[in-house]
Design an enzyme around this catalytic site. Structure first.
Site, PDB file in Angstrom:
ATOM      1  N   LYS A 127      -0.224 -10.785   6.995  1.00  0.00           N
ATOM      2  CA  LYS A 127       0.451  -9.857   7.156  1.00  0.00           C
ATOM      3  C   LYS A 127      -1.161  -8.836   7.977  1.00  0.00           C
ATOM      4  O   LYS A 127      -1.949  -9.164   6.946  1.00  0.00           O
ATOM      5  CB  LYS A 127       0.642  -8.714   6.245  1.00  0.00           C
ATOM      6  CG  LYS A 127       0.724  -7.464   6.302  1.00  0.00           C
ATOM      7  CD  LYS A 127       1.807  -6.252   5.490  1.00  0.00           C
ATOM      8  CE  LYS A 127       1.576  -5.400   4.702  1.00  0.00           C
ATOM      9  NZ  LYS A 127       0.356  -4.258   6.062  1.00  0.00           N
TER      10      LYS A 127
ATOM     11  N   ASP B 259       0.448   0.250  13.121  1.00  0.00           N
ATOM     12  CA  ASP B 259       1.277   1.338  14.342  1.00  0.00           C
ATOM     13  C   ASP B 259       0.893   1.505  14.716  1.00  0.00           C
ATOM     14  O   ASP B 259       1.598   1.396  16.317  1.00  0.00           O
ATOM     15  CB  ASP B 259       2.045   2.081  13.069  1.00  0.00           C
ATOM     16  CG  ASP B 259       2.547   1.414  11.184  1.00  0.00           C
ATOM     17  OD1 ASP B 259       1.893   0.426  11.422  1.00  0.00           O
ATOM     18  OD2 ASP B 259       3.665   2.083  10.564  1.00  0.00           O
TER      19      ASP B 259
ATOM     20  N   SER C 211       3.506   1.586   8.071  1.00  0.00           N
ATOM     21  CA  SER C 211       4.200   3.227   7.046  1.00  0.00           C
ATOM     22  C   SER C 211       5.521   3.997   8.115  1.00  0.00           C
ATOM     23  O   SER C 211       6.411   4.689   7.662  1.00  0.00           O
ATOM     24  CB  SER C 211       3.339   4.138   6.665  1.00  0.00           C
ATOM     25  OG  SER C 211       2.998   4.623   8.007  1.00  0.00           O
TER      26      SER C 211
ATOM     27  N   THR D  18       0.911  -1.778   0.322  1.00  0.00           N
ATOM     28  CA  THR D  18      -0.238  -0.505   0.088  1.00  0.00           C
ATOM     29  C   THR D  18       1.103   1.449  -0.271  1.00  0.00           C
ATOM     30  O   THR D  18       1.071   2.381  -0.773  1.00  0.00           O
ATOM     31  CB  THR D  18      -0.687  -0.128   1.296  1.00  0.00           C
ATOM     32  OG1 THR D  18      -2.090  -1.279   1.247  1.00  0.00           O
ATOM     33  CG2 THR D  18      -1.755   1.154   1.286  1.00  0.00           C
ATOM     34  N   THR D  19       1.827   1.050   0.714  1.00  0.00           N
ATOM     35  CA  THR D  19       2.660   2.045   0.776  1.00  0.00           C
ATOM     36  C   THR D  19       3.228   2.365   0.083  1.00  0.00           C
ATOM     37  O   THR D  19       3.843   3.921  -0.383  1.00  0.00           O
ATOM     38  CB  THR D  19       3.351   2.464   3.006  1.00  0.00           C
ATOM     39  OG1 THR D  19       2.645   2.058   3.510  1.00  0.00           O
ATOM     40  CG2 THR D  19       4.348   3.458   2.843  1.00  0.00           C
TER      41      THR D  19
ATOM     42  N   TYR E 253      -1.690 -10.782   3.153  1.00  0.00           N
ATOM     43  CA  TYR E 253      -2.049  -9.392   3.376  1.00  0.00           C
ATOM     44  C   TYR E 253      -2.910  -8.885   3.568  1.00  0.00           C
ATOM     45  O   TYR E 253      -3.739  -8.707   3.174  1.00  0.00           O
ATOM     46  CB  TYR E 253      -1.230  -8.781   2.426  1.00  0.00           C
ATOM     47  CG  TYR E 253      -1.186  -7.266   2.335  1.00  0.00           C
ATOM     48  CD1 TYR E 253      -1.659  -6.359   3.539  1.00  0.00           C
ATOM     49  CD2 TYR E 253      -1.039  -5.898   1.398  1.00  0.00           C
ATOM     50  CE1 TYR E 253      -1.491  -4.991   3.683  1.00  0.00           C
ATOM     51  CE2 TYR E 253      -0.355  -5.013   2.154  1.00  0.00           C
ATOM     52  CZ  TYR E 253      -1.145  -4.362   2.738  1.00  0.00           C
ATOM     53  OH  TYR E 253      -1.174  -3.398   3.237  1.00  0.00           O
TER      54      TYR E 253
ATOM     55  N   GLY F 289      -0.218  -4.379  11.428  1.00  0.00           N
ATOM     56  CA  GLY F 289       0.095  -3.986  10.874  1.00  0.00           C
ATOM     57  C   GLY F 289      -0.955  -2.166  10.783  1.00  0.00           C
ATOM     58  O   GLY F 289      -1.177  -2.045   9.847  1.00  0.00           O
TER      59      GLY F 289
HETATM   60  C1  LIG Z   1      -3.513   1.473   5.480  1.00  0.00           C
HETATM   61  C2  LIG Z   1      -1.982   1.455   5.435  1.00  0.00           C
HETATM   62  O1  LIG Z   1      -1.467   2.173   5.059  1.00  0.00           O
HETATM   63  N1  LIG Z   1      -1.247   1.399   6.410  1.00  0.00           N
HETATM   64  C3  LIG Z   1      -0.018   0.981   7.106  1.00  0.00           C
HETATM   65  C4  LIG Z   1      -0.389   1.468   8.487  1.00  0.00           C
HETATM   66  O2  LIG Z   1       1.667   1.357   8.280  1.00  0.00           O
HETATM   67  C5  LIG Z   1      -0.868   3.088   8.717  1.00  0.00           C
HETATM   68  O3  LIG Z   1      -0.209   3.701   7.317  1.00  0.00           O
HETATM   69  C6  LIG Z   1      -0.066   3.383  10.136  1.00  0.00           C
HETATM   70  O4  LIG Z   1      -0.823   2.039  11.001  1.00  0.00           O
HETATM   71  C7  LIG Z   1      -0.758   4.358  10.083  1.00  0.00           C
HETATM   72  O5  LIG Z   1      -2.030   4.279  10.556  1.00  0.00           O
HETATM   73  C8  LIG Z   1       0.102  -0.524   6.945  1.00  0.00           C
HETATM   74  O6  LIG Z   1      -1.112  -0.930   7.063  1.00  0.00           O
HETATM   75  C9  LIG Z   1       0.464  -0.760   5.529  1.00  0.00           C
HETATM   76  C10 LIG Z   1       1.181  -1.295   4.799  1.00  0.00           C
HETATM   77  O7  LIG Z   1       1.917  -2.264   6.221  1.00  0.00           O
HETATM   78  C11 LIG Z   1       1.618  -1.359   3.731  1.00  0.00           C
HETATM   79  O8  LIG Z   1       2.109  -0.483   2.579  1.00  0.00           O
HETATM   80  O9  LIG Z   1       1.477  -2.639   2.626  1.00  0.00           O
END
Ligand SMILES: CC(=O)N[C@@H]([C@@H](O)[C@H](O)[C@H](O)CO)[C@@H](O)CC(=O)C(=O)O
Length: 308
Positions: A173, A201, A218, A51-52, A143, A199
């Site tokens: 994940k 954070d 992220s 996603t990121t 995922y 996942g």
């Molecule tokens: C919806 C979303 O982007 N979720 C993020 C989180 O890291 C999120 O940015 C964080 O918890 C802040 O809300 C991750 O789960 C996404 C992720 O791991 C990825 O990029 O694959």
């Protein structure tokens, strides 16, 4: 059951895909990005093209090149490079899985197809199995991100008996806030054979209490060091310190969420904190505003997350 060299654990940075101002991928900074994660953030695992990483907004050829660059630059520096190979087209997903194996990635992950959706567990597993079979030597991770895919099949349901269907299945994940579902995944994982990676954070401490074996996210791009302090406190059973670290991280995430937070804003924050230009996101995402970046910078400084 296949036995893999190393289990994926600890923090895994969901990497951004650096881009130039004209929208091309900026491969030239990925080597620097690897060094930054390892040396400045203490993060040695990456999750690429998720996603990121705007994986679903990249062409297949771009996804292959990005995966290749991370594997090449990460060699002898990173512990694991996991490539997200999910796509709407099964064929494309298989092509990416096969490519990940060819270039020497350490694992592959797949989201549920989200246009024509699988409407039950068996159909979803059939799709995942076909992708996993294209890379039979690589650990396979599902995922789970129902808020984005719209596929609400519970993870605990999916996990039940999955290794009989997908022999390379190695973990999950879990990008969702349903701790009942996550807890039931942990409970099923008696022999701790699977990596159960949390996942969300801002809620990682709850995930750890519930039994997460690691985390993908992220914010570990730029708050990896701080989150590692929380993991250490938790490991040492110093729950009061762990909670303080989590609250501090929450204060930042809560602040930016109120301003509007997503991949574009993560790119702006990472550029600010690391000094590595992440560039703009790709349409339909919109570049973060100057006001956002200034506010995020002030907040990072006030919380002691940024010194320069
Ligand atoms: C919806 C979303 O982007 N979720 C993020 C989180 O890291 C999120 O940015 C964080 O918890 C802040 O809300 C991750 O789960 C996404 C992720 O791991 C990825 O990029 O694959």
């Amino acid at each position: 059951m296949a036995s893999w060299k190393k289990k994926l654990q600890g923090l895994v940075a969901a990497t951004l895909t650096p881009m130039t101002e004209n929208g091309d991928i900026n491969f030239s900074v990925i080597g620097q990005y690897v060094d930054y994660l390892v040396k400045e953030q203490g993060v040695k695992n990456v999750f690429v093209n998720g996603t990121t990483g705007e994986g679903l907004s990249l062409s297949i050829s771009e996804r292959r090149q990005v995966a290749e660059e991370w594997v090449t630059q990460g060699r002898n520096k990173l512990d694991q490079v996991v490539i997200h190979v999910g796509a709407l087209s099964l064929k494309e997903s298989q092509e990416l899985a096969q490519h990940a194996a060819e270039i020497g990635a350490d694992g592959i992950a797949v989201i549920a197809p989200f246009f024509f959706k699988p409407w039950n567990k068996d159909i979803l597993i059939n799709f995942l199995r076909e992708v996993a079979a294209a890379a039979p030597t690589l650990p396979f991770y599902y995922y789970h991100i129902p808020a984005l895919t719209g596929v609400k099949i519970r993870a605990e349901e999916l996990l039940d008996g999955i290794q009989d269907k997908i022999p390379t299945f190695q973990g999950l994940k879990f990008s969702d806030t349903d701790l009942l579902d996550f807890g039931q995944c942990v409970d099923q994982n008696h022999q701790r054979q699977f990596a159960l990676l949390f996942g969300v954070d801002e809620q990682l401490l709850s995930g750890l209490v519930m039994g997460a074996t690691g985390a993908v996210g992220s914010t570990y791009n730029y708050l990896g060091k701080n989150t590692n302090q929380m993991l250490e406190a938790f490991e040492q059973k110093d729950f009061s310190s762990a909670l303080n670290y989590q609250f501090c991280i929450q204060q930042f995430i809560n602040f930016v969420v109120k301003l509007g937070f997503g991949v574009s804003q993560t790119k702006a924050i990472m550029t600010l904190v690391s000094g590595i230009p992440m560039g703009p996101p790709r349409l339909p995402l919109q570049k973060a505003t100057r006001e956002f970046t200034d506010s995020a910078e002030a907040k990072l400084k006030s919380l002691g997350f940024l010194f320069h």
